[in-house]
Motif scaffolding. Structure first.
Motif, PDB file in Angstrom:
ATOM      1  N   LEU A 195      36.940  36.366  67.917  1.00 29.55           N
ATOM      2  CA  LEU A 195      35.650  36.638  67.271  1.00 29.55           C
ATOM      3  C   LEU A 195      35.832  37.188  65.856  1.00 29.55           C
ATOM      4  O   LEU A 195      35.023  36.917  64.962  1.00 29.55           O
ATOM      5  N   SER A 196      36.910  37.963  65.657  1.00 29.28           N
ATOM      6  CA  SER A 196      37.146  38.551  64.326  1.00 29.28           C
ATOM      7  C   SER A 196      37.435  37.485  63.281  1.00 29.28           C
ATOM      8  O   SER A 196      37.165  37.680  62.092  1.00 29.28           O
ATOM      9  N   PHE A 197      37.971  36.353  63.695  1.00 34.55           N
ATOM     10  CA  PHE A 197      38.263  35.272  62.748  1.00 34.55           C
ATOM     11  C   PHE A 197      36.994  34.677  62.151  1.00 34.55           C
ATOM     12  O   PHE A 197      37.022  34.098  61.071  1.00 34.55           O
ATOM     13  N   ILE A 198      35.875  34.808  62.869  1.00 33.17           N
ATOM     14  CA  ILE A 198      34.611  34.267  62.345  1.00 33.17           C
ATOM     15  C   ILE A 198      33.686  35.408  61.912  1.00 33.17           C
ATOM     16  O   ILE A 198      32.471  35.231  61.807  1.00 33.17           O
ATOM     17  N   GLY A 199      34.265  36.587  61.685  1.00 33.97           N
ATOM     18  CA  GLY A 199      33.511  37.705  61.134  1.00 33.97           C
ATOM     19  C   GLY A 199      32.666  38.483  62.113  1.00 33.97           C
ATOM     20  O   GLY A 199      31.756  39.201  61.705  1.00 33.97           O
ATOM     21  N   ILE A 200      32.951  38.353  63.392  1.00 34.10           N
ATOM     22  CA  ILE A 200      32.190  39.089  64.409  1.00 34.10           C
ATOM     23  C   ILE A 200      33.076  40.169  65.008  1.00 34.10           C
ATOM     24  O   ILE A 200      34.201  39.886  65.437  1.00 34.10           O
ATOM     25  N   GLN A 201      32.570  41.392  65.038  1.00 34.42           N
ATOM     26  CA  GLN A 201      33.318  42.477  65.664  1.00 34.42           C
ATOM     27  C   GLN A 201      32.940  42.538  67.143  1.00 34.42           C
ATOM     28  O   GLN A 201      31.814  42.896  67.503  1.00 34.42           O
ATOM     29  N   GLY A 202      33.880  42.171  67.980  1.00 35.88           N
ATOM     30  CA  GLY A 202      33.621  42.123  69.416  1.00 35.88           C
ATOM     31  C   GLY A 202      33.472  43.506  70.020  1.00 35.88           C
ATOM     32  O   GLY A 202      34.065  44.472  69.547  1.00 35.88           O
ATOM     33  N   PRO A 203      32.672  43.616  71.093  1.00 32.01           N
ATOM     34  CA  PRO A 203      32.486  44.914  71.741  1.00 32.01           C
ATOM     35  C   PRO A 203      33.661  45.257  72.648  1.00 32.01           C
ATOM     36  O   PRO A 203      34.549  44.429  72.883  1.00 32.01           O
ATOM     37  N   SER A 204      33.665  46.464  73.162  1.00 29.68           N
ATOM     38  CA  SER A 204      34.646  46.861  74.179  1.00 29.68           C
ATOM     39  C   SER A 204      34.097  46.396  75.530  1.00 29.68           C
ATOM     40  O   SER A 204      33.340  47.114  76.195  1.00 29.68           O
ATOM     41  N   TRP A 205      34.463  45.206  75.920  1.00 29.96           N
ATOM     42  CA  TRP A 205      33.867  44.567  77.089  1.00 29.96           C
ATOM     43  C   TRP A 205      34.015  45.406  78.356  1.00 29.96           C
ATOM     44  O   TRP A 205      33.092  45.468  79.168  1.00 29.96           O
ATOM     45  N   LEU A 206      35.148  46.026  78.548  1.00 29.18           N
ATOM     46  CA  LEU A 206      35.424  46.760  79.783  1.00 29.18           C
ATOM     47  C   LEU A 206      35.104  48.249  79.682  1.00 29.18           C
ATOM     48  O   LEU A 206      35.217  48.971  80.680  1.00 29.18           O
ATOM     49  N   LEU A 207      34.719  48.713  78.495  1.00 31.92           N
ATOM     50  CA  LEU A 207      34.443  50.140  78.300  1.00 31.92           C
ATOM     51  C   LEU A 207      32.980  50.417  77.984  1.00 31.92           C
ATOM     52  O   LEU A 207      32.569  51.573  77.957  1.00 31.92           O
ATOM     53  N   ASN A 208      32.209  49.386  77.752  1.00 34.86           N
ATOM     54  CA  ASN A 208      30.788  49.535  77.446  1.00 34.86           C
ATOM     55  C   ASN A 208      29.994  49.330  78.732  1.00 34.86           C
ATOM     56  O   ASN A 208      29.968  48.235  79.295  1.00 34.86           O
ATOM     57  N   LYS A 209      29.344  50.390  79.213  1.00 37.42           N
ATOM     58  CA  LYS A 209      28.680  50.305  80.517  1.00 37.42           C
ATOM     59  C   LYS A 209      27.464  49.376  80.514  1.00 37.42           C
ATOM     60  O   LYS A 209      26.977  48.996  81.582  1.00 37.42           O
ATOM     61  N   ASN A 210      26.986  49.004  79.335  1.00 36.50           N
ATOM     62  CA  ASN A 210      25.834  48.105  79.265  1.00 36.50           C
ATOM     63  C   ASN A 210      26.213  46.634  79.452  1.00 36.50           C
ATOM     64  O   ASN A 210      25.366  45.825  79.803  1.00 36.50           O
ATOM     65  N   ILE A 211      27.472  46.302  79.203  1.00 30.84           N
ATOM     66  CA  ILE A 211      27.876  44.887  79.284  1.00 30.84           C
ATOM     67  C   ILE A 211      29.081  44.662  80.192  1.00 30.84           C
ATOM     68  O   ILE A 211      29.554  43.538  80.306  1.00 30.84           O
ATOM     69  N   VAL A 212      29.566  45.719  80.860  1.00 35.93           N
ATOM     70  CA  VAL A 212      30.798  45.563  81.628  1.00 35.93           C
ATOM     71  C   VAL A 212      30.637  44.566  82.778  1.00 35.93           C
ATOM     72  O   VAL A 212      31.584  43.847  83.123  1.00 35.93           O
ATOM     73  N   LEU A 213      29.438  44.469  83.357  1.00 34.08           N
ATOM     74  CA  LEU A 213      29.229  43.516  84.450  1.00 34.08           C
ATOM     75  C   LEU A 213      29.381  42.067  83.986  1.00 34.08           C
ATOM     76  O   LEU A 213      29.739  41.195  84.772  1.00 34.08           O
ATOM     77  N   LEU A 214      29.123  41.831  82.676  1.00 36.03           N
ATOM     78  CA  LEU A 214      29.300  40.479  82.143  1.00 36.03           C
ATOM     79  C   LEU A 214      30.756  40.034  82.227  1.00 36.03           C
ATOM     80  O   LEU A 214      31.043  38.840  82.355  1.00 36.03           O
ATOM     81  N   SER A 215      31.677  40.988  82.171  1.00 31.82           N
ATOM     82  CA  SER A 215      33.099  40.657  82.285  1.00 31.82           C
ATOM     83  C   SER A 215      33.390  40.017  83.628  1.00 31.82           C
ATOM     84  O   SER A 215      34.168  39.055  83.726  1.00 31.82           O
ATOM     85  N   PHE A 216      32.755  40.527  84.680  1.00 32.01           N
ATOM     86  CA  PHE A 216      32.970  39.964  86.011  1.00 32.01           C
ATOM     87  C   PHE A 216      32.268  38.624  86.172  1.00 32.01           C
ATOM     88  O   PHE A 216      32.737  37.761  86.914  1.00 32.01           O
ATOM     89  N   VAL A 217      31.161  38.457  85.465  1.00 29.91           N
ATOM     90  CA  VAL A 217      30.483  37.159  85.470  1.00 29.91           C
ATOM     91  C   VAL A 217      31.363  36.104  84.809  1.00 29.91           C
ATOM     92  O   VAL A 217      31.502  34.979  85.307  1.00 29.91           O
ATOM     93  N   PHE A 218      32.012  36.468  83.672  1.00 28.78           N
ATOM     94  CA  PHE A 218      32.940  35.546  83.007  1.00 28.78           C
ATOM     95  C   PHE A 218      34.062  35.133  83.961  1.00 28.78           C
ATOM     96  O   PHE A 218      34.442  33.963  84.026  1.00 28.78           O
ATOM     97  N   LEU A 219      34.555  36.101  84.707  1.00 26.40           N
ATOM     98  CA  LEU A 219      35.643  35.825  85.644  1.00 26.40           C
ATOM     99  C   LEU A 219      35.177  34.929  86.782  1.00 26.40           C
ATOM    100  O   LEU A 219      35.918  34.067  87.257  1.00 26.40           O
ATOM    101  N   ALA A 220      33.937  35.125  87.227  1.00 26.00           N
ATOM    102  CA  ALA A 220      33.386  34.274  88.290  1.00 26.00           C
ATOM    103  C   ALA A 220      33.236  32.836  87.814  1.00 26.00           C
ATOM    104  O   ALA A 220      33.522  31.886  88.547  1.00 26.00           O
TER     105      ALA A 220
END
Length: 310
Positions: A153-178
């Protein structure tokens, strides 16, 4: 005299038939006895014992103490358990429909007989055979703060979030894995689509049906039993999620990714609250049972079998 001989012959034949039936029955029980013993000792027995344990206070060290339904009462007063229930249901509500939709779309596209389709079928199925532990460790590194995804994401100028440390989006990490393991469902649907008689599509084409109409009125009804099977197994599997949570976040941050089975495991083998963990397991069992019955009852309205006329 002849009647007596015939009667004696009939009695002998009846006796031999009963003996043969008794022998077949004995052999039947002999051959299923390994499974029967295994089921009683390793499944039915532990289930009955865990149900009894759910009414006790026991830590494996001291004497078991009967406390009635107190464990069940405490469960619904436990904020972490309620949070884990919410997280589990939210994860299931997102991952199961998304998995089914993606696998259905991929299976439909891969059902066309085009050059190179075998390669793509193999490519999309490969993640499904990767062990859960290996794929979880892989995604832990991909979704880390300085992981592969954020670097991309940084290559296209986007600062990615802390996927596994942000409690608002951490469940999305498991959705990606599913979604990563969507290939297993895709293969079943692809096989079902390929088994549909081409004559149905040919007749629909002659009648002027569009590709979308054929998909809705021919493909979907024909593969609905496979969709039903994947829906049931998807619900059961998502509600029993353990490995991903245990390895990626251990329920953090602040229990934002805590789910029922990891919390059950923690209570049983970290806190040694065996009765409390057993109560949790039986609550999960009845939740899965109720949801499965609801889906089963609804299936009469949308699942079609060849021998049925609706």
């Amino acid at each position: 005299m002849e009647a007596t001989e015939r009667k004696t012959m009939d009695e002998r034949n009846t006796s031999m038939a009963k003996k043969r039936e008794r022998m077949n029955r004995n052999w039947f029980f002999f051959f299923i006895s390994p499974w029967l013993i295994g089921f009683l000792c390793l499944t039915a027995g532990p289930m009955i014992f865990s149900f009894f344990m759910s009414f006790t206070n026991w830590d494996l060290m001291t004497q078991m103490k009967f406390i009635g339904i107190q464990n069940y009462v405490n469960l619904f007063k436990d904020p972490i358990f309620l949070t884990s229930m919410k997280n589990t249901f939210l994860y299931a509500a997102i991952s199961v429909p998304l998995n089914l939709l993606l696998s259905l779309g991929m299976a439909y596209l891969l059902s066309f007989h085009l050059k190179g389709m075998r390669f793509f079928r193999t490519l999309y199925y490969l993640p499904a055979i990767v062990p859960a532990v290996a794929s979880t460790i892989l995604f832990t590194n991909i979704l880390a703060t300085n992981g592969l995804l954020n670097k991309a994401l940084s290559f296209i100028g986007i600062q990615g979030p802390s996927w596994l440390l942000n409690k608002n989006i951490v469940l999305l990490s498991f959705v990606f894995l599913a979604v990563w393991g969507v290939g297993a469902t895709m293969v079943l649907l692809l096989s079902s689509i390929n088994s549909i008689d081409d004559a149905m599509y040919e007749s629909a084409t002659l009648d002027g049906a569009t590709r979308m109409q054929m998909f809705v009125h021919i493909t979907l009804p024909q593969i609905s039993p496979v969709i039903f099977f994947n829906l049931i197994t998807g619900i059961i599997g998502s509600l029993q999620t353990f490995t991903q949570v245990y390895l990626m976040t251990k329920g953090g941050p602040d229990n934002a990714s805590q789910m029922i089975v990891p919390y059950l495991y923690t209570n049983a083998f970290s806190y040694y609250r065996m009765g409390y963990a057993s109560a949790m397991a039986w609550v999960l069992f009845f939740v899965i049972l109720i949801l499965s019955v609801i889906v089963l009852k609804s299936s009469s309205a949308w699942v079609f079998y060849e021998q049925e006329v609706k």
